[in-house]
Design a protein around this motif. Structure first.
Motif, PDB file in Angstrom:
ATOM      1  N   TRP A 138      -7.105  11.496   0.805  1.00 57.45           N
ATOM      2  CA  TRP A 138      -7.133  11.016   2.051  1.00 57.45           C
ATOM      3  C   TRP A 138      -8.610  10.964   2.678  1.00 57.45           C
ATOM      4  CZ3 TRP A 138      -4.258   8.690   5.557  1.00 57.45           C
ATOM      5  CH2 TRP A 138      -4.497   8.692   6.806  1.00 57.45           C
ATOM      6  N   GLU A 139      -9.462  12.048   2.607  1.00 55.13           N
ATOM      7  CA  GLU A 139     -10.527  11.906   2.905  1.00 55.13           C
ATOM      8  C   GLU A 139     -11.499  10.657   2.240  1.00 55.13           C
ATOM      9  OE1 GLU A 139     -12.186  13.842   5.326  1.00 55.13           O
ATOM     10  OE2 GLU A 139     -10.174  14.671   5.849  1.00 55.13           O
ATOM     11  N   GLN A 140     -11.429  10.555   0.982  1.00 55.95           N
ATOM     12  CA  GLN A 140     -12.032   9.552   0.197  1.00 55.95           C
ATOM     13  C   GLN A 140     -11.586   8.099   0.734  1.00 55.95           C
ATOM     14  OE1 GLN A 140     -10.957   9.519  -4.173  1.00 55.95           O
ATOM     15  NE2 GLN A 140     -12.388   7.952  -4.486  1.00 55.95           N
ATOM     16  N   ARG A 141     -10.422   7.954   1.041  1.00 58.97           N
ATOM     17  CA  ARG A 141      -9.786   6.697   1.806  1.00 58.97           C
ATOM     18  C   ARG A 141     -10.617   6.747   2.947  1.00 58.97           C
ATOM     19  NH1 ARG A 141      -4.619   8.389   0.009  1.00 58.97           N
ATOM     20  NH2 ARG A 141      -4.248   7.372  -2.215  1.00 58.97           N
ATOM     21  N   ARG A 142     -10.636   7.648   3.731  1.00 60.02           N
ATOM     22  CA  ARG A 142     -11.344   7.502   5.072  1.00 60.02           C
ATOM     23  C   ARG A 142     -12.809   6.989   5.137  1.00 60.02           C
ATOM     24  NH1 ARG A 142     -10.292  12.137   8.889  1.00 60.02           N
ATOM     25  NH2 ARG A 142     -11.586  11.067  10.155  1.00 60.02           N
ATOM     26  N   ARG A 143     -13.499   7.658   3.906  1.00 62.83           N
ATOM     27  CA  ARG A 143     -14.860   7.181   3.786  1.00 62.83           C
ATOM     28  C   ARG A 143     -14.912   5.783   3.385  1.00 62.83           C
ATOM     29  NH1 ARG A 143     -15.947  11.298  -0.222  1.00 62.83           N
ATOM     30  NH2 ARG A 143     -14.435  12.817   0.552  1.00 62.83           N
ATOM     31  N   GLU A 144     -13.879   5.281   2.487  1.00 64.55           N
ATOM     32  CA  GLU A 144     -14.111   3.882   1.945  1.00 64.55           C
ATOM     33  C   GLU A 144     -13.897   2.722   3.007  1.00 64.55           C
ATOM     34  OE1 GLU A 144     -11.375   4.044  -1.338  1.00 64.55           O
ATOM     35  OE2 GLU A 144     -12.835   5.296  -2.505  1.00 64.55           O
ATOM     36  N   GLU A 145     -13.167   3.169   4.033  1.00 63.45           N
ATOM     37  CA  GLU A 145     -12.858   2.072   5.200  1.00 63.45           C
ATOM     38  C   GLU A 145     -13.929   2.097   5.990  1.00 63.45           C
ATOM     39  OE1 GLU A 145      -9.335   3.519   7.479  1.00 63.45           O
ATOM     40  OE2 GLU A 145      -8.001   3.641   5.677  1.00 63.45           O
ATOM     41  N   PRO A 146     -14.095   0.689   6.377  1.00 67.94           N
ATOM     42  CA  PRO A 146     -15.201   0.113   6.978  1.00 67.94           C
ATOM     43  C   PRO A 146     -15.100   0.784   8.652  1.00 67.94           C
ATOM     44  CG  PRO A 146     -13.715  -1.827   6.697  1.00 67.94           C
ATOM     45  CD  PRO A 146     -13.083  -0.579   6.227  1.00 67.94           C
ATOM     46  N   HIS A 169       0.662  -1.260  -0.102  1.00 74.92           N
ATOM     47  CA  HIS A 169      -0.029   0.221   0.152  1.00 74.92           C
ATOM     48  C   HIS A 169       0.930   1.379  -0.008  1.00 74.92           C
ATOM     49  CE1 HIS A 169      -3.225   2.566   1.010  1.00 74.92           C
ATOM     50  NE2 HIS A 169      -2.704   3.010   1.921  1.00 74.92           N
TER      51      HIS A 169
END
Length: 125
Positions: free
Chosen positions: A117-125, A6
């Motif tokens: 970063w915000e998009q990744r935070r939203r995608e994480e469970p 990653h």
């Protein structure tokens, strides 16, 4: 400690974006890491500096300002020659390769990072 997959993907993504945003800076950074001093240029420059010092001392001994200034100029030229890059080694002008895609208008490097970063935070469970 090696990077995780990653982290490697993120690093590659940052490098691609840097090349898109500022190709001239990116190419300068790549060349800076690969820059090697030319031994031939260093030796010739060192000889020119030594010759300049000798001419300068000759000018002082003869009390001739013109000879002293000439020696100083030879010394400066030797230093410049030794530390400058040769004709074939000059840095790239920053132009893109013919196959490189044109960069799209961007709102800013940091803003893009924040959005991702915000998009990744939203995608994480």
């Amino acid at each position: 400690m090696p990077l995780s997959e990653h982290e490697q993907r993120l690093l590659e993504q940052l490098e691609r974006q840097l090349h898109e945003d500022d190709p001239k800076f990116a190419s300068q950074m790549e060349q800076g890491a690969a820059h090697r001093w030319s031994t031939k240029r260093l030796v010739i420059g060192a000889f020119a500096v030594v010759a300049g010092i000798l001419v300068l001392l000759l000018g002082v001994t003869l009390q001739n300002i013109v000879v002293g200034v000439l020696g100083f100029l030879v010394m400066g030229g030797g230093v410049y020659f030794a530390t400058s890059m040769g004709k074939g080694l000059s840095p790239a002008s920053g132009h893109r390769d013919a196959g490189a895609r044109p960069s799209r208008p961007r709102s800013g490097f940091m803003e893009d990072l924040e959005q991702r970063w915000e998009q990744r935070r939203r995608e994480e469970p």
